[in-house]
Design an enzyme around this catalytic site. Structure first.
Site, mmCIF file in Angstrom:
data_model
loop_
_atom_site.group_PDB
_atom_site.id
_atom_site.type_symbol
_atom_site.label_atom_id
_atom_site.label_comp_id
_atom_site.label_asym_id
_atom_site.label_seq_id
_atom_site.Cartn_x
_atom_site.Cartn_y
_atom_site.Cartn_z
ATOM 1 N N HIS A 14 -31.050 -10.197 -15.135
ATOM 2 C CA HIS A 14 -31.675 -10.471 -16.435
ATOM 3 C C HIS A 14 -32.830 -9.529 -16.686
ATOM 4 O O HIS A 14 -33.365 -8.912 -15.752
ATOM 5 C CB HIS A 14 -32.061 -11.942 -16.593
ATOM 6 C CG HIS A 14 -33.127 -12.460 -15.665
ATOM 7 N ND1 HIS A 14 -34.469 -12.266 -15.886
ATOM 8 C CD2 HIS A 14 -33.052 -13.202 -14.530
ATOM 9 C CE1 HIS A 14 -35.169 -12.865 -14.936
ATOM 10 N NE2 HIS A 14 -34.331 -13.432 -14.088
ATOM 11 N N ASP A 30 -35.489 -10.390 -19.043
ATOM 12 C CA ASP A 30 -36.709 -11.058 -19.512
ATOM 13 C C ASP A 30 -37.559 -11.505 -18.326
ATOM 14 O O ASP A 30 -37.084 -11.565 -17.186
ATOM 15 C CB ASP A 30 -36.373 -12.260 -20.411
ATOM 16 C CG ASP A 30 -35.473 -13.291 -19.720
ATOM 17 O OD1 ASP A 30 -34.642 -12.889 -18.875
ATOM 18 O OD2 ASP A 30 -35.607 -14.487 -20.018
ATOM 19 N N ASP A 56 -38.633 -10.981 -9.827
ATOM 20 C CA ASP A 56 -37.823 -11.920 -10.633
ATOM 21 C C ASP A 56 -37.647 -11.338 -12.025
ATOM 22 O O ASP A 56 -38.409 -11.638 -12.922
ATOM 23 C CB ASP A 56 -38.488 -13.289 -10.701
ATOM 24 C CG ASP A 56 -37.673 -14.267 -11.522
ATOM 25 O OD1 ASP A 56 -36.508 -13.970 -11.845
ATOM 26 O OD2 ASP A 56 -38.221 -15.326 -11.868
ATOM 27 N N GLU A 71 -32.739 -15.335 -19.702
ATOM 28 C CA GLU A 71 -32.461 -16.175 -18.529
ATOM 29 C C GLU A 71 -33.596 -17.167 -18.320
ATOM 30 O O GLU A 71 -33.373 -18.287 -17.871
ATOM 31 C CB GLU A 71 -32.284 -15.299 -17.286
ATOM 32 C CG GLU A 71 -31.741 -16.053 -16.067
ATOM 33 C CD GLU A 71 -32.796 -16.798 -15.259
ATOM 34 O OE1 GLU A 71 -32.429 -17.746 -14.551
ATOM 35 O OE2 GLU A 71 -33.995 -16.426 -15.332
ATOM 36 N N GLU A 72 -34.815 -16.750 -18.640
ATOM 37 C CA GLU A 72 -35.971 -17.618 -18.397
ATOM 38 C C GLU A 72 -36.099 -18.713 -19.457
ATOM 39 O O GLU A 72 -36.935 -19.608 -19.333
ATOM 40 C CB GLU A 72 -37.265 -16.787 -18.322
ATOM 41 C CG GLU A 72 -37.267 -15.718 -17.219
ATOM 42 C CD GLU A 72 -37.340 -16.294 -15.807
ATOM 43 O OE1 GLU A 72 -37.341 -17.528 -15.660
ATOM 44 O OE2 GLU A 72 -37.383 -15.481 -14.860
ATOM 45 N N GLU A 91 -29.315 -13.145 -8.901
ATOM 46 C CA GLU A 91 -30.575 -13.447 -8.222
ATOM 47 C C GLU A 91 -30.486 -14.796 -7.490
ATOM 48 O O GLU A 91 -29.489 -15.489 -7.530
ATOM 49 C CB GLU A 91 -31.700 -13.519 -9.250
ATOM 50 C CG GLU A 91 -31.535 -14.686 -10.213
ATOM 51 C CD GLU A 91 -32.654 -14.791 -11.230
ATOM 52 O OE1 GLU A 91 -33.778 -14.356 -10.937
ATOM 53 O OE2 GLU A 91 -32.407 -15.322 -12.314
#
Ligand SMILES: [Zn+2]
Length: 444
Positions: A79, A81, A111, A148-149, A175
């Site tokens: 991802h 973001d 991350d 994704e977040e 991840e």
């Protein structure tokens, strides 16, 4: 720094500086900046497309055709973001993309812009190799998703709903793994095979409105809500031992007494706490418990009125085999006589997804990891947060979380960096992950 590592660092620091911060709002993220960075980076090597799920919410998909249409396809899913970095504890500018003494600093460094960068570099190499006639057997798909977040509405969920054939693969790495689990000489890295389910809900606590100057005998929703939060915080859910926890304990190579203590529901928490290792205690607790965490409260209209409504946000996480209905039952048990004062409003519920602990992809990756760093062990386990792996598993893929990390941070430092201050990664980890994905593609 080798030329290859330089390429990864440049891409990673550009993405950190792009600062695609996702607050959950549709107008945030604006991953278009990093999507365009990646499209420019990959586009001359491999077929690369972009998908806009909403204005500025752009994802990137690159697909390399394999030589054998019957061979399983491999997905490299990441991802673009990041979460906000407002914490005052940062000692560096979280969006400057500083590189200092072999460490890259910034929001997203682990991350997961590190993995996004290393996967993109490996994909680009594979594209150039294919032009020279060197192709993997199976298709390779690179997906750099927005959102994704948030809830993935503007990222993976949209991609799977509208472009399923372009983004799907039989086996996917994303991840959630690669966490250093030990500080000893033999590296043990986590291999994520499952995620806890998430159950997000709101508790509406009711009372009766009145004048704050005459509180005697009032039914104040805020006072009731305080008791609701206290009861939730003190509630003890009975532990259970899922197969993923058993696999983790078995693979960690622990002392026999410690392992036995961690596998008995009656002793798991006390055993983990007695080690004095806060990362282990938090992990053991989350892997063996349905958790219920109050995370927010809103209520009151003006300072001189007794409120008739307070809303409490609750984040609950469930284990494999548990259901969201169990969350409601536990909340009712916690609240006891206050249950009637509260309405449960569901916001989001997804039960657990898992992939098999034993798999050909795991064997391939374990072999490459051992060749890169002799003695590396992959420790299968469950992650307690949720990632895009969940949506790809629901769509039918086998999905695992992994990346290569050196011993640049202890397990506890690593845990604190996630969504926390001073997120950073060392060049050695970037070099190892790039080598991992490059070799994985060539063996696919
Ligand atoms: Zn992430």
């Amino acid at each position: 720094m080798s030329a290859a590592t330089g390429e990864v660092v440049e891409l990673l620091t550009t993405m950190i500086r792009n600062g695609c911060v996702n607050t959950g709002d549709v107008a945030s993220g604006q991953e278009v900046r990093t999507a365009d960075t990646l499209r420019a980076f990959l586009g001359d090597a491999v077929d690369t497309a972009v998908v806009d799920a909403a204005p500025g919410r752009r994802s990137v998909v690159a697909r390399l055709r394999g030589s054998d249409p019957t061979a399983p396809s491999l997905g490299l899913v990441c991802h673009t973001d990041v979460v906000p970095a407002t914490d005052a504890d940062w000692t560096r500018d979280p969006f400057a993309g500083e590189v200092d003494q072999g460490i890259v600093w910034g929001r997203g460094a682990i991350d997961m812009l590190d993995t996004t960068a290393t996967m993109a570099v490996a994909m680009r190499r594979a594209g150039f190799a294919a032009r020279r006639g060197i192709r993997p057997r199976g298709d390779i798909v690179f997906v750099a998703a927005a959102d994704e977040e948030g809830h993935a509405d503007h990222g993976t969920r949209y991609l799977l709903d509208h472009h399923r054939d372009e983004v799907m693969a039989d086996r996917i790495v994303t991840e959630g793994g690669g966490w250093p689990l030990t500080t000893g000489p033999v590296p043990a890295l986590s291999w994520a095979v499952a995620e806890k389910g998430s159950a997000w809900l709101r508790l509406d606590v009711h009372g009766r409105a009145g004048h704050a100057a005459m509180p005697h005998g009032a039914d104040n929703a805020l006072v009731t809500a305080a008791e609701v939060v206290r009861r939730l915080a003190e509630h003890r859910v009975a532990p259970s031992i899922p197969a993923e926890w058993e696999a983790w304990v078995a693979a960690m190579g622990l002392d026999a007494d410690l392992a036995a203590g961690l596998l008995d529901p009656a002793t798991v928490l006390a055993t983990a706490e007695a080690t004095g290792d806060p990362a282990l205690a938090a992990h053991a607790h989350a892997c063996t418990h349905l958790t219920i965490t109050p995370t927010g409260a809103r209520g009151g209209v003006v300072i001189n009125a007794i409120p008739d409504l307070v809303e409490i946000d609750v984040d609950a996480r469930i284990l494999p085999g548990q259901t969201c209905a169990q969350v409601e039952a536990e909340i009712a048990r916690a609240l006891g006589p206050l249950t009637d004062r509260v309405d449960v409003v569901w916001r989001h519920r997804l039960e657990t997804t898992t992939s098999p602990v034993a798999s050909p992809l795991r064997d391939t990756i374990a072999g490459i990891a051992d060749a890169l760093v002799p003695g590396t062990r992959l420790v299968p386990g469950m992650i307690t947060a949720s990632t895009d792996a969940d949506y790809f598993r629901r769509a039918g893929a086998e999905v695992y979380g992994f990346s290569m990390h050196s011993g640049h941070a202890t397990p506890e430092q690593f845990r604190r960096m996630f969504h926390g201050p001073d997120e950073r990664v060392d060049l050695r980890s970037l070099e190892l992950s790039t080598a991992m994905w490059t070799e994985l593609i060539s063996q696919s």
